[in-house]
Design a protein around this motif. Sequence first.
Motif, PDB file in Angstrom:
ATOM      1  N   GLY A  17       0.813  -1.215   0.000  1.00  0.00           N
ATOM      2  CA  GLY A  17       0.000   0.000   0.000  1.00  0.00           C
ATOM      3  C   GLY A  17       0.844   1.261   0.000  1.00  0.00           C
ATOM      4  N   LEU A  18       1.905   1.270   0.799  1.00  0.00           N
ATOM      5  CA  LEU A  18       2.798   2.434   0.813  1.00  0.00           C
ATOM      6  C   LEU A  18       3.519   2.603  -0.517  1.00  0.00           C
ATOM      7  CD1 LEU A  18       4.359   2.235   4.380  1.00  0.00           C
ATOM      8  CD2 LEU A  18       2.870   4.014   3.475  1.00  0.00           C
ATOM      9  N   CYS A  19       3.935   1.497  -1.104  1.00  0.00           N
ATOM     10  CA  CYS A  19       4.623   1.552  -2.396  1.00  0.00           C
ATOM     11  C   CYS A  19       3.709   2.153  -3.460  1.00  0.00           C
ATOM     12  CB  CYS A  19       5.072   0.153  -2.800  1.00  0.00           C
ATOM     13  SG  CYS A  19       5.884   0.076  -4.399  1.00  0.00           S
ATOM     14  N   MET A  20       2.482   1.731  -3.493  1.00  0.00           N
ATOM     15  CA  MET A  20       1.558   2.252  -4.499  1.00  0.00           C
ATOM     16  C   MET A  20       1.162   3.689  -4.188  1.00  0.00           C
ATOM     17  SD  MET A  20       0.447   1.209  -7.277  1.00  0.00           S
ATOM     18  CE  MET A  20       0.044   2.643  -8.202  1.00  0.00           C
ATOM     19  N   GLY A  21       0.970   3.999  -2.921  1.00  0.00           N
ATOM     20  CA  GLY A  21       0.578   5.360  -2.555  1.00  0.00           C
ATOM     21  C   GLY A  21       1.662   6.381  -2.833  1.00  0.00           C
ATOM     22  N   ILE A  22       2.875   6.078  -2.407  1.00  0.00           N
ATOM     23  CA  ILE A  22       3.982   7.003  -2.630  1.00  0.00           C
ATOM     24  C   ILE A  22       4.396   7.012  -4.093  1.00  0.00           C
ATOM     25  CG2 ILE A  22       6.400   7.443  -2.047  1.00  0.00           C
ATOM     26  CD1 ILE A  22       5.748   6.349   0.760  1.00  0.00           C
ATOM     27  N   GLY A  23       4.321   5.849  -4.745  1.00  0.00           N
ATOM     28  CA  GLY A  23       4.719   5.759  -6.145  1.00  0.00           C
ATOM     29  C   GLY A  23       3.763   6.440  -7.108  1.00  0.00           C
ATOM     30  N   SER A  24       2.565   6.745  -6.663  1.00  0.00           N
ATOM     31  CA  SER A  24       1.613   7.406  -7.569  1.00  0.00           C
ATOM     32  C   SER A  24       1.624   8.926  -7.425  1.00  0.00           C
ATOM     33  CB  SER A  24       0.207   6.877  -7.315  1.00  0.00           C
ATOM     34  OG  SER A  24      -0.213   7.217  -6.002  1.00  0.00           O
ATOM     35  N   ILE A  25       2.331   9.449  -6.452  1.00  0.00           N
ATOM     36  CA  ILE A  25       2.370  10.904  -6.257  1.00  0.00           C
ATOM     37  C   ILE A  25       3.131  11.584  -7.393  1.00  0.00           C
ATOM     38  CG2 ILE A  25       3.254  12.740  -4.768  1.00  0.00           C
ATOM     39  CD1 ILE A  25       2.683  10.921  -2.394  1.00  0.00           C
ATOM     40  N   GLY A  26       4.284  11.044  -7.751  1.00  0.00           N
ATOM     41  CA  GLY A  26       5.103  11.649  -8.802  1.00  0.00           C
ATOM     42  C   GLY A  26       4.419  11.702 -10.155  1.00  0.00           C
ATOM     43  N   PRO A  27       3.880  10.565 -10.642  1.00  0.00           N
ATOM     44  CA  PRO A  27       3.186  10.615 -11.927  1.00  0.00           C
ATOM     45  C   PRO A  27       1.978  11.550 -11.927  1.00  0.00           C
ATOM     46  CG  PRO A  27       3.700   8.365 -11.395  1.00  0.00           C
ATOM     47  CD  PRO A  27       4.062   9.190 -10.202  1.00  0.00           C
ATOM     48  N   ALA A  28       1.270  11.609 -10.816  1.00  0.00           N
ATOM     49  CA  ALA A  28       0.097  12.485 -10.759  1.00  0.00           C
ATOM     50  C   ALA A  28       0.506  13.952 -10.867  1.00  0.00           C
ATOM     51  CB  ALA A  28      -0.676  12.253  -9.467  1.00  0.00           C
ATOM     52  N   LEU A  29       1.541  14.337 -10.141  1.00  0.00           N
ATOM     53  CA  LEU A  29       2.010  15.726 -10.216  1.00  0.00           C
ATOM     54  C   LEU A  29       2.606  16.035 -11.586  1.00  0.00           C
ATOM     55  CD1 LEU A  29       3.670  16.113  -6.704  1.00  0.00           C
ATOM     56  CD2 LEU A  29       1.495  17.051  -7.482  1.00  0.00           C
ATOM     57  N   GLY A  30       3.364  15.091 -12.130  1.00  0.00           N
ATOM     58  CA  GLY A  30       3.984  15.300 -13.435  1.00  0.00           C
ATOM     59  C   GLY A  30       2.972  15.432 -14.553  1.00  0.00           C
ATOM     60  N   GLU A  31       1.984  14.553 -14.557  1.00  0.00           N
ATOM     61  CA  GLU A  31       0.967  14.620 -15.605  1.00  0.00           C
ATOM     62  C   GLU A  31       0.099  15.859 -15.466  1.00  0.00           C
ATOM     63  OE1 GLU A  31      -1.270  11.029 -16.037  1.00  0.00           O
ATOM     64  OE2 GLU A  31       0.544   9.811 -16.060  1.00  0.00           O
ATOM     65  N   GLY A  32      -0.235  16.220 -14.246  1.00  0.00           N
ATOM     66  CA  GLY A  32      -1.027  17.433 -14.045  1.00  0.00           C
ATOM     67  C   GLY A  32      -0.295  18.672 -14.522  1.00  0.00           C
ATOM     68  N   ASN A  33       0.995  18.730 -14.221  1.00  0.00           N
ATOM     69  CA  ASN A  33       1.801  19.872 -14.672  1.00  0.00           C
ATOM     70  C   ASN A  33       1.923  19.887 -16.188  1.00  0.00           C
ATOM     71  OD1 ASN A  33       3.421  22.120 -14.473  1.00  0.00           O
ATOM     72  ND2 ASN A  33       5.287  20.926 -14.185  1.00  0.00           N
ATOM     73  N   ALA A  34       2.159  18.730 -16.789  1.00  0.00           N
ATOM     74  CA  ALA A  34       2.315  18.659 -18.242  1.00  0.00           C
ATOM     75  C   ALA A  34       1.037  19.057 -18.965  1.00  0.00           C
ATOM     76  CB  ALA A  34       2.728  17.247 -18.651  1.00  0.00           C
ATOM     77  N   VAL A  35      -0.094  18.570 -18.495  1.00  0.00           N
ATOM     78  CA  VAL A  35      -1.368  18.898 -19.142  1.00  0.00           C
ATOM     79  C   VAL A  35      -1.691  20.376 -18.960  1.00  0.00           C
ATOM     80  CG1 VAL A  35      -3.852  18.469 -19.068  1.00  0.00           C
ATOM     81  CG2 VAL A  35      -2.267  16.558 -18.999  1.00  0.00           C
ATOM     82  N   GLY A  36      -1.421  20.905 -17.786  1.00  0.00           N
ATOM     83  CA  GLY A  36      -1.676  22.328 -17.555  1.00  0.00           C
ATOM     84  C   GLY A  36      -0.847  23.223 -18.455  1.00  0.00           C
ATOM     85  N   LYS A  37       0.426  22.896 -18.580  1.00  0.00           N
ATOM     86  CA  LYS A  37       1.301  23.705 -19.447  1.00  0.00           C
ATOM     87  C   LYS A  37       0.939  23.534 -20.923  1.00  0.00           C
ATOM     88  CE  LYS A  37       3.832  25.322 -16.163  1.00  0.00           C
ATOM     89  NZ  LYS A  37       3.887  26.733 -15.821  1.00  0.00           N
ATOM     90  N   ALA A  38       0.538  22.321 -21.316  1.00  0.00           N
ATOM     91  CA  ALA A  38       0.134  22.113 -22.708  1.00  0.00           C
ATOM     92  C   ALA A  38      -1.135  22.901 -23.031  1.00  0.00           C
ATOM     93  CB  ALA A  38      -0.080  20.631 -22.984  1.00  0.00           C
ATOM     94  N   LEU A  39      -2.085  22.908 -22.110  1.00  0.00           N
ATOM     95  CA  LEU A  39      -3.302  23.693 -22.341  1.00  0.00           C
ATOM     96  C   LEU A  39      -3.009  25.187 -22.378  1.00  0.00           C
ATOM     97  CD1 LEU A  39      -5.893  21.771 -20.149  1.00  0.00           C
ATOM     98  CD2 LEU A  39      -5.763  21.865 -22.631  1.00  0.00           C
TER      99      LEU A  39
END
Length: 83
Positions: A17-39
């Motif tokens: 659970g910790l591996c999945m929880g901590i491991g999903s923070i980076g992709p979520a922030l990265g994708e959110g930033n990328a989509v925001g800048k692309a828009l």
Amino acid sequence: MEFNEFFLKACCAIAAGLCMGIGSIGPALGEGNAVGKALEGMARQPEAANDLRTNMIIGCAVTETTGIYSLLISFLILFAVNA
């Protein structure tokens, strides 16, 4: 089921659970930033929208691989006790 086996299974579940929880923070922030800048780029230059969209999708796919890798590792941790 003795205590040691139960404790090991509980620790594996918590670790997965910790591996999945901590491991999903980076992709979520990265994708959110990328989509925001692309828009933002599409709003500033609508004629470049197709190029920006293509690059954004490729970038999101690359970013998501770390989330998929953490999912794989959490499955390995979770089911390692049964092996």
